[in-house]
Design an enzyme around this catalytic site. Structure first.
Site, mmCIF file in Angstrom:
data_model
loop_
_atom_site.group_PDB
_atom_site.id
_atom_site.type_symbol
_atom_site.label_atom_id
_atom_site.label_comp_id
_atom_site.label_asym_id
_atom_site.label_seq_id
_atom_site.Cartn_x
_atom_site.Cartn_y
_atom_site.Cartn_z
ATOM 1 N N GLU A 163 40.064 39.537 48.698
ATOM 2 C CA GLU A 163 39.769 40.272 49.905
ATOM 3 C C GLU A 163 38.617 39.656 50.589
ATOM 4 O O GLU A 163 37.471 40.334 50.613
ATOM 5 C CB GLU A 163 39.552 41.783 49.561
ATOM 6 C CG GLU A 163 40.824 42.554 48.914
ATOM 7 C CD GLU A 163 40.586 43.762 48.873
ATOM 8 O OE1 GLU A 163 39.700 44.347 49.051
ATOM 9 O OE2 GLU A 163 41.554 44.457 48.233
ATOM 10 N N GLU A 359 47.447 44.211 44.740
ATOM 11 C CA GLU A 359 46.938 45.581 44.352
ATOM 12 C C GLU A 359 47.634 46.266 45.143
ATOM 13 O O GLU A 359 48.117 46.271 46.243
ATOM 14 C CB GLU A 359 45.437 45.479 44.811
ATOM 15 C CG GLU A 359 44.262 44.994 43.942
ATOM 16 C CD GLU A 359 43.212 45.181 44.455
ATOM 17 O OE1 GLU A 359 42.767 46.171 45.276
ATOM 18 O OE2 GLU A 359 42.273 44.322 44.276
#
Ligand code: IFM
Length: 453
Positions: A163, A359
């Site tokens: 991320e 995720e």
């Protein structure tokens, strides 16, 4: 509803969120140690000093993963355990810890999926500018080389960054995460140096010439206007630019999105950090893209408003939570259709690359009831809906190869401290007792059947 054979179902965690033992095994300080110990930054003043103490509960956690039947475990390596000062000599004790983890997974037939950077930058590098400095990209490649040399024989899946939007914008743009800077210019420089670090790290790993799968993980959020108005559509386009295309375009196409770069140039942001040849390195081929998906960005134009520090304020856009949406304990809307949308978009707008959901999960106000159970029905229905949404994308031709639930354990949820629980397994922090929740049992069954009923 079945997944293809060899579909990799597992669960994920990250070093600072679960390991604890911050002063052991020769580990150096990370930006999250500094930030979490700064008064006022984290809910309740919580820190990752102890977290789930996975460092000392490794065997127990590995046994639990095996009991649940996980096929893969996605974890991250703490850079300051490997190079306490962020450069130079290797701390062998750090390598030994991750070797124990990886060997323990292999012995239990669980596939290790290793993330090199999940936000715990060595503080020593932050003191020299952190990700706003080009030097950090070079140090990241050096660190990658050390970890790769030590573990490439045992680990088949390598993720450079987790991320980068969050590292750059929450950490350097909004100050809500470590290291706590609040300047868009810094967030843009950090974005570039993170991506360059990814490119240089890929080069290092590729030069080994092995068969491992190398990739990067982005948090992607489809962006959409909250109302059917031109100004809101434009705001959504800006948000899509910063949150998604700022990362996807350089990785897949070797260019930054023109509209976003001109937006910041018009506001006198210096973008001279991009040097000749950088974008070629950033766009070097990768074997898979990891996608972390939680919710869509629904926004409206707020260019005339004086916004507080919040995501996309610098774009004159305000996130809106649809009032009819079910919300998680984080206040995030439950929008499984956004997962189908983003998976299909990668194939249609960028490339038909192998994808992994690295995720997905939700926070629930979990507690152990008097019978000793944690009945997290909301998590079960959330995961069920998102697995189905992923399956819909596969039916549309998306090459999705696996799914990592966030998270294996309840853990340190960054600025929210321990107040938010995402785990399949409940952690009673005071005793470190692990209690598999209803969702853990449900997930075991999904993995056993390789599908949903
Ligand atoms: O806990 C985080 C994780 O570290 C990165 N992705 C989102 C999760 C939930 O907020």
């Amino acid at each position: 509803m079945n997944f293809p054979e060899n579909f990799l179902c597992g669960a994920a965690t990250a070093s600072y969120q679960v390991e604890g033992a911050v002063d052991e095994g020769g580990r150096g300080a990370s930006i999250w140690d500094t930030f979490s110990h700064t008064p006022g930054k984290i809910h309740h003043g919580d820190t990752g000093d102890i977290a789930c103490d996975q460092y000392h509960h490794l065997e127990e956690d590995l046994d639990l993963m095996s009991e649940l039947g996980l096929k893969a475990y996605r974890f991250s390596v703490a850079w300051p355990r490997i190079q306490p000062e962020g450069s130079g000599a290797t701390n062998q004790k750090g390598i030994d810890y991750y070797r124990r983890l990886v060997d323990g997974l292999r012995q239990r037939s669980i596939e290790p999926m290793l993330t090199l950077y999940h936000w715990d930058l060595p503080q020593a590098l932050e003191d020299r500018g952190g990700w706003t400095s080009r030097e950090t990209s070079e140090r990241f490649a050096e660190y990658t080389g050390i970890v790769y040399e030590a573990l490439s024989g045992e680990v088949g899946f390598w993720i450079t960054l987790n991320e980068p939007w969050v590292s750059a914008w929450m950490g350097y743009g909004l100050g809500l995460h470590a290291p706590g800077h609040k300047e868009s210019a810094k967030a843009l420089a950090a974005t570039h140096h993170l991506l360059l670090g990814h490119g240089l790290a890929m080069e290092r790993m590729r030069s080994a010439g092995d068969e491992n799968q190398l990739g990067v993980t982005l948090n992607l959020h489809p962006a959409r206007p909250s109302r059917d108005r031109e100004a809101d559509r434009e705001a959504a386009r800006r948000v899509d630019g910063q949150a998604n295309r700022l990362y996807l375009d350089p990785l897949f196409r070797g260019e930054y999105p023109e509209d976003i770069f001109s937006y910041y140039e018009e506001r006198d942001v210096d973008l001279s950090f991009v040097q000749d040849g950088d974008l070629e390195k950033i766009s070097a081929a990768f074997d898979f893209l990891g996608i972390n998906y939680y919710f869509r960005n629904t926004v409206r134009d707020a260019s005339e408003e004086d916004l507080p520090e919040m995501p996309f304020a610098d774009l004159g856009a305000r996130p809106v939570i649809p009032h009819d949406a079910e919300k998680t304990a984080m206040g995030w809307p439950v929008e499984p259709e956004g997962l189908t949308e983003i998976l299909v978009r990668i194939k249609e707008d960028y490339a038909d690359v192998p994808l992994y959901v690295t995720e997905n999960g939700r926070a629930v106000h979990d507690y152990i009831d008097p019978e000793g159970d944690v009945d997290d029905e909301e998590r079960v229905s959330y995961l069920d809906a998102h697995f189905r949404a992923a399956h819909d994308a596969m039916e549309q031709g998306v090459d999705l190869r696996g799914y990592m639930v966030w998270s294996f354990l309840d853990n340190f949820e960054w600025a929210e401290g321990y107040s938010k629980r995402f785990g399949l397994v409940f952690v009673e922090y005071g005793t470190q007792r692990r209690v598999p929740k209803m969702s853990a049992r449900w997930y075991s069954e999904v993995i056993r059947r390789n599908g949903l009923q």
